[in-house]
Design a protein around this motif. Sequence first.
Motif, PDB file in Angstrom:
ATOM      1  N   ARG A  14       0.831  -1.200   0.000  1.00  0.00           N
ATOM      2  CA  ARG A  14       0.000   0.000   0.000  1.00  0.00           C
ATOM      3  C   ARG A  14       0.870   1.257   0.000  1.00  0.00           C
ATOM      4  N   GLU A  15       1.962   1.204   0.754  1.00  0.00           N
ATOM      5  CA  GLU A  15       2.901   2.326   0.730  1.00  0.00           C
ATOM      6  C   GLU A  15       3.538   2.471  -0.654  1.00  0.00           C
ATOM      7  N   LEU A  16       3.896   1.343  -1.269  1.00  0.00           N
ATOM      8  CA  LEU A  16       4.420   1.380  -2.641  1.00  0.00           C
ATOM      9  C   LEU A  16       3.402   2.010  -3.574  1.00  0.00           C
ATOM     10  N   GLY A  17       2.124   1.649  -3.403  1.00  0.00           N
ATOM     11  CA  GLY A  17       1.081   2.217  -4.256  1.00  0.00           C
ATOM     12  C   GLY A  17       0.996   3.727  -4.150  1.00  0.00           C
ATOM     13  N   TYR A  18       1.238   4.258  -2.951  1.00  0.00           N
ATOM     14  CA  TYR A  18       1.232   5.710  -2.770  1.00  0.00           C
ATOM     15  C   TYR A  18       2.316   6.363  -3.621  1.00  0.00           C
ATOM     16  N   TRP A  19       3.527   5.809  -3.572  1.00  0.00           N
ATOM     17  CA  TRP A  19       4.628   6.409  -4.322  1.00  0.00           C
ATOM     18  C   TRP A  19       4.442   6.244  -5.820  1.00  0.00           C
ATOM     19  N   LEU A  20       3.856   5.130  -6.240  1.00  0.00           N
ATOM     20  CA  LEU A  20       3.573   4.966  -7.666  1.00  0.00           C
ATOM     21  C   LEU A  20       2.492   5.941  -8.121  1.00  0.00           C
ATOM     22  N   PHE A  21       1.524   6.196  -7.261  1.00  0.00           N
ATOM     23  CA  PHE A  21       0.483   7.179  -7.588  1.00  0.00           C
ATOM     24  C   PHE A  21       1.103   8.563  -7.770  1.00  0.00           C
ATOM     25  N   ARG A  22       2.030   8.926  -6.895  1.00  0.00           N
ATOM     26  CA  ARG A  22       2.722  10.206  -7.043  1.00  0.00           C
ATOM     27  C   ARG A  22       3.549  10.248  -8.325  1.00  0.00           C
ATOM     28  N   TYR A  23       4.136   9.101  -8.657  1.00  0.00           N
ATOM     29  CA  TYR A  23       5.013   9.051  -9.830  1.00  0.00           C
ATOM     30  C   TYR A  23       4.229   9.251 -11.118  1.00  0.00           C
ATOM     31  N   ARG A  24       2.935   9.015 -11.104  1.00  0.00           N
ATOM     32  CA  ARG A  24       2.121   9.196 -12.311  1.00  0.00           C
ATOM     33  C   ARG A  24       2.208  10.621 -12.835  1.00  0.00           C
ATOM     34  N   ARG A  25       2.510  11.569 -11.961  1.00  0.00           N
ATOM     35  CA  ARG A  25       2.566  12.973 -12.375  1.00  0.00           C
ATOM     36  C   ARG A  25       3.906  13.353 -12.997  1.00  0.00           C
ATOM     37  N   THR A  26       4.918  12.547 -12.778  1.00  0.00           N
ATOM     38  CA  THR A  26       6.264  12.943 -13.215  1.00  0.00           C
ATOM     39  C   THR A  26       6.953  11.910 -14.106  1.00  0.00           C
ATOM     40  N   TRP A  27       6.290  10.807 -14.427  1.00  0.00           N
ATOM     41  CA  TRP A  27       6.989   9.719 -15.106  1.00  0.00           C
ATOM     42  C   TRP A  27       7.487  10.114 -16.497  1.00  0.00           C
ATOM     43  N   ARG A  28       6.749  10.966 -17.171  1.00  0.00           N
ATOM     44  CA  ARG A  28       7.179  11.340 -18.530  1.00  0.00           C
ATOM     45  C   ARG A  28       8.510  12.087 -18.490  1.00  0.00           C
ATOM     46  N   GLY A  29       8.609  13.033 -17.597  1.00  0.00           N
ATOM     47  CA  GLY A  29       9.858  13.789 -17.494  1.00  0.00           C
ATOM     48  C   GLY A  29      11.018  12.919 -17.060  1.00  0.00           C
ATOM     49  N   SER A  30      10.779  11.987 -16.133  1.00  0.00           N
ATOM     50  CA  SER A  30      11.871  11.141 -15.646  1.00  0.00           C
ATOM     51  C   SER A  30      12.355  10.194 -16.726  1.00  0.00           C
ATOM     52  N   ILE A  31      11.447   9.714 -17.563  1.00  0.00           N
ATOM     53  CA  ILE A  31      11.858   8.827 -18.651  1.00  0.00           C
ATOM     54  C   ILE A  31      12.685   9.591 -19.679  1.00  0.00           C
ATOM     55  N   VAL A  32      12.267  10.823 -19.981  1.00  0.00           N
ATOM     56  CA  VAL A  32      13.049  11.640 -20.917  1.00  0.00           C
ATOM     57  C   VAL A  32      14.464  11.835 -20.388  1.00  0.00           C
ATOM     58  N   ILE A  33      14.578  12.150 -19.091  1.00  0.00           N
ATOM     59  CA  ILE A  33      15.897  12.336 -18.490  1.00  0.00           C
ATOM     60  C   ILE A  33      16.701  11.043 -18.542  1.00  0.00           C
ATOM     61  N   SER A  34      16.042   9.908 -18.300  1.00  0.00           N
ATOM     62  CA  SER A  34      16.733   8.619 -18.308  1.00  0.00           C
ATOM     63  C   SER A  34      17.256   8.252 -19.687  1.00  0.00           C
ATOM     64  N   VAL A  35      16.650   8.806 -20.729  1.00  0.00           N
ATOM     65  CA  VAL A  35      17.110   8.537 -22.096  1.00  0.00           C
ATOM     66  C   VAL A  35      18.102   9.597 -22.556  1.00  0.00           C
ATOM     67  N   VAL A  36      17.803  10.863 -22.268  1.00  0.00           N
ATOM     68  CA  VAL A  36      18.646  11.955 -22.758  1.00  0.00           C
ATOM     69  C   VAL A  36      20.000  11.967 -22.065  1.00  0.00           C
ATOM     70  N   ASN A  37      20.026  11.736 -20.760  1.00  0.00           N
ATOM     71  CA  ASN A  37      21.293  11.769 -20.032  1.00  0.00           C
ATOM     72  C   ASN A  37      22.326  10.796 -20.584  1.00  0.00           C
ATOM     73  N   PRO A  38      21.988   9.498 -20.746  1.00  0.00           N
ATOM     74  CA  PRO A  38      23.001   8.609 -21.323  1.00  0.00           C
ATOM     75  C   PRO A  38      23.386   8.974 -22.741  1.00  0.00           C
ATOM     76  N   LEU A  39      22.435   9.491 -23.522  1.00  0.00           N
ATOM     77  CA  LEU A  39      22.773   9.922 -24.878  1.00  0.00           C
ATOM     78  C   LEU A  39      23.832  11.018 -24.850  1.00  0.00           C
ATOM     79  N   LEU A  40      23.628  12.027 -23.995  1.00  0.00           N
ATOM     80  CA  LEU A  40      24.566  13.144 -23.926  1.00  0.00           C
ATOM     81  C   LEU A  40      25.919  12.709 -23.371  1.00  0.00           C
ATOM     82  N   PHE A  41      25.904  11.935 -22.276  1.00  0.00           N
ATOM     83  CA  PHE A  41      27.160  11.511 -21.662  1.00  0.00           C
ATOM     84  C   PHE A  41      27.958  10.607 -22.593  1.00  0.00           C
ATOM     85  N   LEU A  42      27.295   9.645 -23.203  1.00  0.00           N
ATOM     86  CA  LEU A  42      28.012   8.703 -24.055  1.00  0.00           C
ATOM     87  C   LEU A  42      28.504   9.375 -25.326  1.00  0.00           C
TER      88      LEU A  42
END
Length: 264
Positions: A14-42
Amino acid sequence: MDTLVRAFSAPAFRELGYWLFRYRRTWRGSIVISVVNPLLFLAALGLGLGTLVDRDGGAYLRGDSYLEFLLPGLLVAAVMQTTFLEAAGPVMQGVLARGNYRAAASTPLSPADILHGHLMYWTLRAVMNATLFTLVSMLFGAVEASRIPLLVPVAVLVAVAFATPAAAWSVTMTRPSQINSMFRFAILPLYMFSGTFFPIEQLPSWLWPVAWATPLWHGVDLGRTVALGTATPLGTLAHLGYLVAMAVAGLLLARRNYRRRLHV
């Protein structure tokens, strides 16, 4: 075994569900960062700086290209850094007077449930970040596809090994400046001088034992040997033992500190 069973109890989910619910608002930005960062660094380091390193020989790289050398260390260090930030700031804020930890502690959730649910969230985030990072790396030919199933768990283990002691420490903190100081004077030096960007043999010899004793070096070296196919049974066991011991010790300390701060 009983502790492991309780870690995956219904209240913890249930606690995990709370954090996943919060993540619904920011997941798009975090995925972009997870893709763009390795592209730039590499692109900047692996291909740009790597061209100069490879041209001059790179004797310390033992015949591998700088891109192949860089990728595992960069992956492990990036996941470590992200996990620390997610396990430090939100935990400290959660235990403040109006924090979400305080609200959760007033329900039937125990402090251990709150910790375990948040730890599952950090682990899922580490899996996602490590997977996206390695998939992007495949575009550069920096890692073989067959080694990704081994490399991703290494990064996740490092994330957990840092998350539990970070949570154990930050749940006792009260000021953001304390988190910032830890990041500036501990996490960043680890990021820079644990073999991520260059072999530690290029450091002054008196610093070698210091680097070998750091947890990030164990994660970086384990990831690198797995990615390059140079892992040995003894070395792998030593790295795994260090990281697992750190994760377990951090978890036990975090359980105690959460109980002390959130007991109502």
